[in-house]
Structures are given as C-alpha cells and as structure tokens.
Design a protein around this motif. Sequence first.
Motif, PDB file in Angstrom:
ATOM      1  N   GLU A 122       1.027  -0.955   0.138  1.00  0.00           N
ATOM      2  CA  GLU A 122      -0.090  -0.141  -0.140  1.00  0.00           C
ATOM      3  C   GLU A 122       0.449   1.138   0.502  1.00  0.00           C
ATOM      4  O   GLU A 122       0.283   2.472   0.033  1.00  0.00           O
ATOM      5  CB  GLU A 122      -0.860  -0.059   1.435  1.00  0.00           C
ATOM      6  N   THR A 123       1.849   1.026   0.370  1.00  0.00           N
ATOM      7  CA  THR A 123       3.469   2.175   0.429  1.00  0.00           C
ATOM      8  C   THR A 123       3.493   3.010  -0.961  1.00  0.00           C
ATOM      9  O   THR A 123       3.919   3.497  -0.978  1.00  0.00           O
ATOM     10  CB  THR A 123       3.992   2.140   1.400  1.00  0.00           C
ATOM     11  N   SER A 124       3.510   1.936  -2.537  1.00  0.00           N
ATOM     12  CA  SER A 124       3.926   3.028  -3.107  1.00  0.00           C
ATOM     13  C   SER A 124       3.914   3.188  -3.918  1.00  0.00           C
ATOM     14  O   SER A 124       2.320   3.796  -4.004  1.00  0.00           O
ATOM     15  CB  SER A 124       3.192   1.086  -4.044  1.00  0.00           C
ATOM     16  N   GLN A 125       3.926   4.091  -4.417  1.00  0.00           N
ATOM     17  CA  GLN A 125       3.675   5.478  -4.784  1.00  0.00           C
ATOM     18  C   GLN A 125       3.501   5.451  -5.860  1.00  0.00           C
ATOM     19  O   GLN A 125       2.175   6.775  -6.478  1.00  0.00           O
ATOM     20  CB  GLN A 125       4.929   7.125  -4.745  1.00  0.00           C
ATOM     21  N   PHE A 126       2.841   4.285  -6.553  1.00  0.00           N
ATOM     22  CA  PHE A 126       2.316   3.726  -7.687  1.00  0.00           C
ATOM     23  C   PHE A 126       0.532   3.187  -7.616  1.00  0.00           C
ATOM     24  O   PHE A 126       0.657   2.538  -8.498  1.00  0.00           O
ATOM     25  CB  PHE A 126       2.999   3.344  -8.742  1.00  0.00           C
ATOM     26  N   GLY A 127       0.912   3.746  -6.860  1.00  0.00           N
ATOM     27  CA  GLY A 127      -1.261   3.380  -6.016  1.00  0.00           C
ATOM     28  C   GLY A 127      -0.501   1.330  -5.746  1.00  0.00           C
ATOM     29  O   GLY A 127       0.226   0.876  -6.135  1.00  0.00           O
ATOM     30  N   ARG A 128      -1.439   1.142  -4.331  1.00  0.00           N
ATOM     31  CA  ARG A 128      -1.556  -0.530  -4.250  1.00  0.00           C
ATOM     32  C   ARG A 128      -2.071  -1.475  -5.170  1.00  0.00           C
ATOM     33  O   ARG A 128      -3.077  -1.605  -5.830  1.00  0.00           O
ATOM     34  CB  ARG A 128      -2.851  -0.479  -2.573  1.00  0.00           C
ATOM     35  N   THR A 129      -1.424  -1.974  -4.387  1.00  0.00           N
ATOM     36  CA  THR A 129      -1.624  -3.852  -5.048  1.00  0.00           C
ATOM     37  C   THR A 129      -3.055  -4.542  -4.868  1.00  0.00           C
ATOM     38  O   THR A 129      -2.617  -4.828  -3.406  1.00  0.00           O
ATOM     39  CB  THR A 129      -0.802  -4.500  -5.176  1.00  0.00           C
ATOM     40  N   LEU A 130      -3.901  -5.260  -4.950  1.00  0.00           N
ATOM     41  CA  LEU A 130      -4.778  -5.858  -5.157  1.00  0.00           C
ATOM     42  C   LEU A 130      -4.439  -7.540  -4.742  1.00  0.00           C
ATOM     43  O   LEU A 130      -3.991  -8.074  -4.972  1.00  0.00           O
ATOM     44  CB  LEU A 130      -6.415  -5.437  -5.511  1.00  0.00           C
TER      45      LEU A 130
END
Lengths: 92, 465
Positions: B127-135
């Motif tokens: 969730e801390t990815s600066q390109f959006g979270r992965t589900l």
Amino acid sequence: MKDLIKLANLPISDEQAKSLESAFSETLEVFKNLTDLDISQTEPTNQVTGQENVLREDKIDEDRMLTQSQALQSAKHTHEGFFVVPRLIDEK
Amino acid sequence: MKNNLHKLTLKKALAQIQSGETTAKKIYADCFSQIEAGNKDLNVFLSTNSPTSMKQFENPETTLQNCPIAVKDNICIENEVTTAASTVLEDYKPAYSATLIDNLKLHGGAVIGKTNLDAWAHGSSTETSQFGRTLNPRNPKYLPGGSSGGSAAAVAADMCTAAIGTETAGSIRQPASWCGVVGLKPTYGRVSRYGVIAMASSTDSPGPITKTVEDAAIMLACLAGHDSKDGTTTNQAVPDYVSLLQKSISGLKIGIMYQDIPGLKIANPYVLAAAKVLESLGAKVELVNALDPKYAVSVYTIVQRAEVSSNLARFDGIRFGNDRSYFGDEARRRILLGTHTLRKGYAEKYYQVAQKTRTLFIEDFSRLFSSYDVLISPTSPSFAEPIGASEDSVMFGELADMLLEPSSIAGLPGISVPCFHDEKTNLYLGLNIMAPAWREDLVLQVAHAYEINTDWNSWRKDNND
C-alpha cells in the motif's frame, strides 16, 4: 526534530514535521522492551555470514566500469560531461 | 486463442516445452493476456514486456527455456525503468543489471514485467507504493501483503510462470502466505544483492516466489551462487535442490515455534495440523520454547531504519532520479528514525543495543538447531488484511512480519507454503519452515513433502502433480 530533519537532508515543511513526530514517538515507544533482556555480556552482530576480510585484488575491473555517458545517462542536470551539483559554499 | 498455459507450474511448463506439446512463446502470450485482463484492476505490474517485444525465445537449451518470469521493481535491469515503486526513481534507467538478472537470463528466464512493491520495499502491504496499491488476486477486497506483493500477486493471478522478490524480514514469505503461493527466502548471502536497490543491507535476500515448492527449487538453483560483486556471497557449492527434494523426511526432528505467543489464535492451530502431517511422514515433532519475537520486532525496526537512512542518503537527485522532496511519508519516517538511532548520543542507546540483542536471537537459533533439523511456525499471525489496513498503524508491517523477523535478523533460510484455504473468503494461511544457514535444501525438502501430501496448493490439481 528540526536538527534531525536537517541531518537527514529531507525537505520537510514544519507542518509535515509535526505529523511525522507522533509516528516517531510511537515507534520509539516499542523499543523500550529491549531493556528486558540482559546483554551485558553479549557482543554485537554486525553481519551474519561469518566471513572476514573479503577483499579483491587492487586491479581495475573494466567489466564493472561505466562509460562517462553511461554514468551520466540518468542525471537530470549535466554540463559538458559533468554532473551539476547544488552550490555548497558562499551562498551568504 | 488462449490455451490456459498461464496456469502451468514452472515444472509442467518446462516439461511441455521439452516434449514439444507447447512453446515458451505460447505460454508467454497466455500469461501476458492474463496481465492485460487483470492488471488494470489489480495493479500488479508497474511495467511489462509485450510478447512482440521479446527477442529471447531463441534460446531454448536452458533450464528455464524462456518461461515468463516476473521481477520485483527494486531489481535493476539495464536500460529498463526500475522505480522501487517510488516517484524518486519514476524514470530511472539503470546503466547495469543486477547479477541475479544476469543469472536469470543466462538460465533462460524471460522477464515479462516488473512488479509493484511497497515503495523502497518499506512495508508489508504494497500500500505504500507511490504508484498505487496492489490488490490480492485471491480476493481483491484484501491486500496482497508485501513488500513483494506484486510478485506474489503475479504468481497467484497466473500472470507469470514464476516470480522473483526480495526479503529483508518477511517481504517474500508474508505476501506468499497472503496470496496462497510459495515464497522462499534464501540464506543471507546465497543470492547476490548486487543491483538490488539496497534497503537493509545486512538482511536483504532476493529469492523466488512460485506456484509450487519444486518450482522454487528450480528457480533458486538458477539464482544462487557466488558473485564477486557482492562480498557477502560465498564460494560454497550450490546443491542440486531439485533432486534433493525427493529425500524422505522420515527421522527429521522438527520444532514447533511460537505456540505460546499470544495473538496467534487463528494461525497456530493450522501449524499444529501441519505438524501432524509431517509426523505422519515419519518426522519427529515437538513444541519448543524460543526467544519472544516481540524483541525481534524492536531489533529489526532499529537495524532496518538505520540501514535505510544510510542507503537512501545516496538518492540526492544529482546522479539519478528526482530530488529528496519526492520521498513518500513511509520513507521519510524511516529515514528520520534511522538517522535518530544512529546519531551521536543515541547510537549506544538504540543501534548498539539492537545489534547485541540480534546476537541473542542468533544464539537462540543455534541452541534450537542443536536439537532440531528444522523449525516451523505460522508465516503470518492471520489471513490477508483488508484494503487500507496498513494506514492505521505505523508498526503495521513489523507486526505482520513478527514471526519472520527472528530468522531474518539471524540470516536464516525460510519458506512459506500454503497450509490452509478459507473457502468463504478464498484467502490462505502459510506455514513457515526454517533451517540453519545454507540449508535451503532442508526447507525445500520438508515443504515439498508437506505440499504433496496435502491439498492446499491451488495448482496441483490443474497440473496433475
């Protein structure tokens, strides 16, 4: 906190610093449990492999060298084959 | 036309290519169709290599025979954007490849794309990815775990045949557990760190994330070995992991860790059930007492932040990437804390104490391994957490990884294999199997025996394994 931000070389506004501060204290609180354990006779571990003095020959390994253009390829600001760095002295 | 080749395990894919039943090109195309169908919603890949861009299908005489492999985006590939999921490096194209990428390509792995992660691999949620979270592909209301959440999700969603992640303390095994796949964290120093964007240099360990244990053995054999560019790798031989899998586990002594730790009510019963399976295969299993992992959380947090603050000091926007104003909140928090615990007057109170306590964990494992061949525990205290869960607590990642941090700070190998599937939520639990340093063969052997004698692996049926 201000000193720390300067030491860490992070451009953070006062407002942002405030919000980071509470997280900071919360984490430091967790570390308090380390006083439970007796480490008076224990040596620190800096690395886990047990290897010592891993050296290489004092010889240039051209396989690992970047050309000047490779070294500069990802820099945002270059000037005549050099990196442009922020001015460090005489800024008044 | 899609042939469901994306569902093949690596072992099965290699067998089918070898027999001429299919080709690597077709497998790659099917995996790529999976990415095209699912990536928009799941945000697993940050960049991809389309089948038409691939020139690598002409090298079939290799172990991996050009099967599509997903690579975590903190691993440098020459002249391909490598971001570490941070906008600091949003357009960074490294001038060199990581040694493990050279090894992967030498063995015929075809990189299908670069997967999402927690920015700089800081976190356990992606969730801390600066390109959006992965589900989580198993159930998109939930997180995939992290930091190698993209790689674990890519395997779970059949978007690749196998993947590569990196683990500092849980970042391979925890997302593997949450996504219902296999994740192997090798011994520190077994796989070269050269060209992996450094996070905590004293524990960083790249390794495979796969559909089955046998696939992990195949992948590790391709990645492991000495590298003159990484002084922490050693000259010792890499065993033939795949053939060693067949060894019986009868007579092995297995210790069950952490049954006495509070907060593990969900996961612990399934570890006991797994122990019963291992016992039925002839292993001798016993409960063991170990140093409380809550201390490892403190040790790891101090050591990791300290190493992060030092490693991220190089990102100054001069030689590559954007300047330091691009760091996200999580990286800022970690840099500041690390700077604090290393600064004059505080290093003795925090960093030195953590390094000494780290020794206590190493000694505790030595004690346990003098009586037991392998140790088992839950991988994660529970199932995957729902979306948004990491935003509530600054210690989210450390608590999710609590049971993995002791073995990580000691540099030991460990594997997570699915040990329960909740049919209601379609989520999984993982069993963590640990062994002494350099004994990946043992963790693979026990994990393989467990996997083939249980029904938790979601690919075994499809692949008639």
